[in-house]
Design a protein around this motif. Sequence first.
Motif: not given
Length: 131
Positions: A101-129
């Motif tokens: 429902d968030n326009p900022r996330f919608r503006s990324l041009g990702l499918s819903d599945a890609e958006l969700y998987r990306g969020l889960m990746d960040i939440l579960l594995h973090g952003a630092l490498g």
Amino acid sequence: QIGGRRILEHVTRRARLEDIMNAIGERLSRLPLGDVFARTEELKRLYPSAYATVQAVRVSTLNELFKKYGSRARREGRLRPDLNHELFQAVYAELTINLFDNPRFRSLGLSDAELYRGLMDILLHGALGGK
């Protein structure tokens, strides 16, 4: 709700976290395309009672998923011992419930599945490498 029930059954069959997240993403990718934010806003404005029902189902399904998987992950020692579980659940719920429902996330041009998987990746594995 049926998709949520199937995912919950998947969790109870001791599936891997990644499999659970992929199942959620797969079901999200089957949703109709379009401007979800605009449709949600229209639903909220024109049919507030229906909107409240949709939100209640979303929240209860996510809370149930988190509760089932969270308790299993704790039992198996997969969560960090210093993790604030209540805060993690609140962050997960807030981001997931409002993700589409968030326009900022919608503006990324990702499918819903890609958006969700990306969020889960960040939440579960973090952003630092690395180190």
